[in-house]
Design an enzyme around this catalytic site. Sequence first.
Site, PDB file in Angstrom:
ATOM      1  N   ASP A  58       5.440   3.831  47.389  1.00 50.42           N
ATOM      2  CA  ASP A  58       6.216   2.709  46.872  1.00 50.42           C
ATOM      3  C   ASP A  58       7.490   2.630  47.700  1.00 50.42           C
ATOM      4  OD1 ASP A  58       4.371   2.158  44.898  1.00 50.42           O
ATOM      5  OD2 ASP A  58       5.394   3.350  43.382  1.00 50.42           O
ATOM      6  N   ASP A 105      -1.743  -4.746  37.681  1.00 52.09           N
ATOM      7  CA  ASP A 105      -0.859  -3.885  36.903  1.00 52.09           C
ATOM      8  C   ASP A 105      -1.056  -4.257  35.435  1.00 52.09           C
ATOM      9  OD1 ASP A 105       0.113  -2.815  39.260  1.00 52.09           O
ATOM     10  OD2 ASP A 105       1.790  -4.215  39.374  1.00 52.09           O
TER      11      ASP A 105
END
Length: 270
Positions: A11, A134
Amino acid sequence: MLARRIIPCLDCDLAVPEGRVVKGIEFKQIRYAGVPWELATRYYQEGADEIVFLDITASSGRRETMKSVIRATAKNVFVPLAVGGGIKSLDDVRGVFKAGADKVTVNTTALKRPGIISEIAEEYGSQACVVAIDAKRRDAPAEDRISVPSPEGESWFECSFYGGREFAGVDAIAWAMEAERLGAGEILLTSMDRDGTYDGFDLPLTGAVCERVRIPVIASGGCGNAEHIFEVFRNTGASAALAASIFHYGEWGVDEVKRYLAERGIHVRI
């Protein structure tokens, strides 16, 4: 039998010019983890099958930074690289591919403009298009939602976008099926409830998606040890497991995870 894949995820916070890898809990509580290409090189040397880069602070102004990260990584890393965050058009896709990426992941743009999935698949092939989902657990499923039984009770899962800051009102499992129909070659399925918690993957969610699509599913969110990866492979049809914290902070090496899995009968590339 195809080997199950182990995929480290980076990330990337690109607010600084060189970029940095961070990790949070349930998409919050962010902490520093390292330099993107240095971590990626380590994971490649340990035997990672692929590496995912996600620009978690994406905007069009940071695309050039992500390209620089990918170019620096591709010099020493020779496994597939997938890039996501801020991919809005085929021009964005073209740019990261020219920098050295092999796949793109799309989430927000795909939910807002599903045709981008077909455009990428038609231009570069389905294998180049990964749809990231997500998913947030919601109670009391309605008739138009896909109900998933779990120890917590019957639930449905809602898609989020903009890095988990907003919700789309879209059933995550139904969206996975639609993404496949539109040409996606793979689903990157993240449980927002498990993200960064070390509590293990959401097996009911992962299993429900795997049962309904034919394309590969990458399980993501909650990995705390090699046992969790073994569990998701043993109990669902996931073709790959994605992890971040256990690799970033030296708790497990990719090679250690693979040996653990191989000793328990899971087919992986050693």
